[in-house]
Write a protein that holds these residues in place. Sequence first.
Motif: not given
Length: 1497
Positions: A374-380, A586-597
Amino acid sequence: MYQPFPERFCPDTFWDPSVTWYTENPDFSMCFHQTVLTWLPCAVLWLMAPLQLYRLRNSKYRVKRWTWLSLTKIFFALCLVVLSLAEFSYVADVWRKKSIGGFSDADLIAPIIKAATYMLASWYLYGDKRRASPSSGIMTVFWLFMTLTGILSFRTHIKLATQQGMSDGFRFGLQTLSCLLVLAQFFLSCIAERFKELIVDSLNPSPELLTSVAGRSIFSFFDTMAYLGWKKRLRQEDLWDLTPQDQVTASVTRLQTFWQNEVNDLKRKKDASSKPSLAYAIVRTFLGPLLLCVGYRLITDIVTFISPQILRLIIDFVADPMQETWKGYLYAVLMLVTATMLTFAQNHYFFIAGRVGMQIRAAVIASVYRKSLVITSAAKRATNIGEIVNLMSVDAQRLSDLMMYVNLIWSAPLQIAISLYFLWDVLGVAVLAGLAVLMLTMPLNWFLAKRNKTIQIGQMQYKDERIRAITEVLNGIKVLKLYAWEESFEKQILDIREKELRQLQKGARLEAVSAFNWFVSPFLVSFFSFTAYVLSSTENEFNAEKAFVSLSLLNILRHPLTMLPHTITIAIQSRVSIKRLSSFLTKEELDPNNVMSLPNEPGTPAIQMIDATLSWGREEPVCLKNVNLKIKEGELCAVVGQVGAGKSSLVAAMLGLMEKQSGKVGVKGTVAYVPQQAWIQNMTLRENILFGKPYEKERYDKVLDACAMKPDLDMLDAGDQTEIGEKGANLSGGQRQRVSLARAVYSNADVYLLDDPLSAVDAHVGKHIFENVVGPNGLLRDKTRVLVTHGISYLPQTDIIIVLTLGTVSELGSYDQLMNNDGAFAEFLREYSPDEADEQQEQEPDVKLIHEDVIKQPRSTFREKTSSTSGRLAADILETVEHTSNLPIRLKSLVKGLHEPVKGRLVTREMTAIGRVAGSVYSSYFKNASYRAVFGMVASYFAFSSFDLGGSFWLTAWTSDASDPVRKNDTNQRDFRLGIYGMFGGIQALFVLLSYSILAYGQIKASRNLHSKLLLRIMRAPMSFFDTTPLGRIVNRFSKDVEVVDSVLPVIFEDTVYCIHSVAFTLVVICINTWQFAPVIIPIGIVYWLVQRYFIATSLQLKRLDSVSRSPIYSHFQESLMGSSVILATKQRQRFIADNENRMNTNNKPFFLYQLCHRWAAIRLDFAGNLITFFAALFAVISRDQGWGITPDQAGLSISYALSVTQVLNWMVESVSAMESNIVSVERINEYSAVENEAPWVIKSGRAAKDWPQAGEISFKQYQTRYRKDLNLVLTGVDCNIISGEKIGIVGRTGAGKSSLTLALFRIIEAAGGSILIDGVDISMLGLHDVRSRITILPQEPVLFSGSLRMNLDPFGQYSEEELWQALGNSHLKQYVNSLPEGLDHLVAEGGENLSVGQRQLICLARALLRKTKVLVLDEATAAIDLETDSLIQDTIRVNFAECTVLTIAHRINTIMDSSRIMVLDAGRVKEFDTPANLLANSDSIFFSLAKSANLV
């Protein structure tokens, strides 16, 4: 005498030393029996009642059925109640009749207390049955205490009856019967209840669940496994399931809860300077077992100091012939009891510490896995795979290892304090001299610890860097071989390794200084203490008691002084690991609110983006700006645009993989995703397609038909049960993409996001898939589809088209609307439709329509082609329609040639060696470390032990001076004794320093040699090895196994050498002082031999299973990381987490049993070692009475050595076992250091000319080849000549041998017959690098490595700056690279993830332009890229390789139809080889039939 009670309460005195101690026949008073010995056991049961009630209320079991064992125990308890009440009635009656003259109050109270306690015991027993407890520790301890007190009371009654006659037969009978029932209850408590409820969920349950407390205390439940491991080879299925508390899910769930609490607390406090504490979360998670460890450690520390006090009593006993004989035997028994208590406490401490360590390791690895998804692409991009592998393999293991030592942080100072206290009691104020030495050594210890921390940080950084580099090399090994770049990358890895070894060498030297300090500190404490004692006063007599009690205490003191620096080192290492793990978690995670249902309501769009601005990370530049779009349910939406326009980013935004800076992104329903580069798992074809969904045959068959996969499956021996290699190694690019598409289609999602899936398949297959899957009449016709495409033929059938330009939506609308707008979309069609229309218009009427629409519009610009297209034929003559083709010969050969009994298996099981480790493995390790170092270290320890023995005998002689009136007061003799004793210690210290220095030398040499040999072999292994060996297995060798060689084996070897010498010299000392001990060595030796025989056989196999079961964890992790976008898009994260945890459970089974095996052996070996101490003490006692002539100083020396030998004996067996278990890592490294190699890179006697090849003429002479020796031929006799400068197009049905031909040219696969000549030179006579570096390939899949752009273009630094920029200019990348701040030094992310696929392919083109050899091979080089990049590459090749010989395996018609000749391969032979015109003119030719089958002619 002591009497705390009134006279009426007790019949006699409570405590009388003349009765209990100063007598030849000791006994306790009746008052003591009726109070202390009765009340104490009962008090234990009453005090534990709240705990029993808590357990009963919180138990998940409520067992109603009765067992015979439960009924028997409760019946006996009730009988005891009746007997106690009967005794009370009898005593009350006598007491009432005779008043004080009969029984006392204590006699009356005792049976009442026992009756009430037995009733409470009945409740305990019922509660244990109710909560399905196999055995109760509280009840076992209670019945044990009651048995002991009952035996003592029985002895007293027998003694009184003998002396005074039987005056109270009835009461004696009741008490005797009660004693027998209590004894029966104790034995019954040692038998476990077999409650099926405890094992109902387990297929192979652990017997630990059904073992009594007594059995658990000696680990008897491992007996069956120890026997099984000795009798046969253990397999994974033989191992027991983990208990519920050991399951990974249980540990990680708790850890995640506390970790999240830490994170949330900091968020609420809004304290940016603080960071969440992973250490605190771990402590909170495992608080219970950690506190239990503290309890056992405390007991261990206290009991440890009892033995020196008993030694003191024994020395006094031997010296005083007037002491009662029974006291000597009591002291010997107490010595045994104390040692046994220490054995139980110590082993259970290590067992619980090892268990909680395993749970922590599992929880940490599982947390890292969960986070990595679930880490962001930048964190990867900031964290490469190598670093994360090290987090899992090294850092998590360090936290596990810490559990064995962490309690020493408080325990070591406590032991030091207690030791100094008792030393003060023995030596008085003289101990202050020793304390001063301790204080002076503390700054050195802190300096060593601080320095070690710095070294550890540096070593881990280099280790991460090395694993990252190795992982990248393994991922791109085929490209390295094709470009002959292995040497450059091998050098890079070796350079990193040298830096790592320099850190390791610093650590080894530091360890030598620490070891010197370890020995010198305790010796200096004893030396200065003895010196201060004898010099402070002439009245201070240095006798055996002072010397050997002090030495015993100093031996105890040595352990904390030794372990404290080591513990600090491990704590520092663990702190570094904690920081690294915390940083990752503690790396940045993908925000589940990036896409709302979006709500599932009529009229709601399926996908909606409102003013959406997105980037790949919060600190990253914006990729998509102000995107507004709405896609209705059931619509087919196409996304088009140039390279870098943001097409894949748009899809990623819809998946929630990008960070939303502003605006809204919403998706309705479930999502399926097909990435641009197909992600395939190492499992069967069916499992890849089902992807966790249940198998429904009808739907499954429809998907296979629609995705054109049925004919391929029919040709597979195992059908869809055929195993697919890592990354789809045994599938073509088109097949991988179709499997990826089939997986998405089968998922039956609501929304389908398709990132250019049709670019990797030929046009006809693309048309078939579009019509049957994606298009208006396909399987997905009622679904919402977003299709990124470069194929303009599909656009008229779409409902809506999104045109992207530099991250913005430049146009949006239907096909007709966009054509009428005459914007970027119309320009895009004008630029590419003529070529594609020419290629496809005869087969696709839609293309004609597009072409007509475009030419009606006025053109604004046209690109001038560098060569005329008038000679191109309007036909798409690709390989063949893949869904009507045969299975590739290579795949068929791989499948058929496997020796596995399971059909379709490609990747074989990792093999494990059988039986004991071969002597050749030890020899290999010693040879790599150098035999001189091994011999030198053994010799140093022999000298050390010899001087230690000499020092001990010198000390014995010194203490005997105290009994000599002449020498006793001779100061010269005293000073002489003191000086020689100091000399012995100084020489020992020097030999310790020498041995560790030699160890450091051998350690570095072995580490360097083994790693270099492994790397050398792996880099030279043939591609067939990498096709059939999972990446995780190889990485495991370079990470975990190399770590063992670097850090673990040297320490274990040093321990083994030390222990063997120590045990041998100890037995010599005991036998010299008490020769009667010699016969005892034989039976104890047999016990040791038997335990060791079972132990080593079983532990070795468990260690191997642990190593083998670890590789799938790493393989699965790397596989998951590469497919994380698919996993998240399809909401399969929980399934993959469960899969990862199942693999970890599989690994934890042998890992836990391996630790349990050590404890099982240790407790048995300790019991045997305790007998050595007991017999040494016993013979000292007997010697005094029998007149064998043993002196107090000899007894002190013998017993003090015996006290230390127990731990050393156990340590020796464990070290020998650990050596054999860990030498398996050398065995595993040697296994891969002996893999079959390719031909030599360079043959000095047969080197080609520097300008070879000058012309580029290629001749195949009846050439035959196969992928491995045991497989079928894939080329069965190729015979042809290619003239210099010709452009050859190679076509044929899938599996005809096209790719095999190119691999043969580069000698990736070797000739089985015939030859290949380039400019008349047989390439088999040349070194591989001479061949591969003189010809160039542009591969289908562009592979880049992390590092600078310059390194990716020119790893050897052969070309000038000007040449690099010229190559970039010719590959149309100069403008892009110029725009980068670092230019050529721009860092490329791992796998080139910070570049688009098109840009990666253009970099590969720049590589080819730099080499500019006379032979160029295009292996479907433009199969997976857009039309624009394809056009750029083709233009560049025509201009820059005009005079070169070019072999092209085609995918699009414009890459082969202007070829000089076309080679048609079929079944591994050249069937046709002529110009395109001549082949098409012959209607009987295969080439013509291929064109006709595709409706092209």
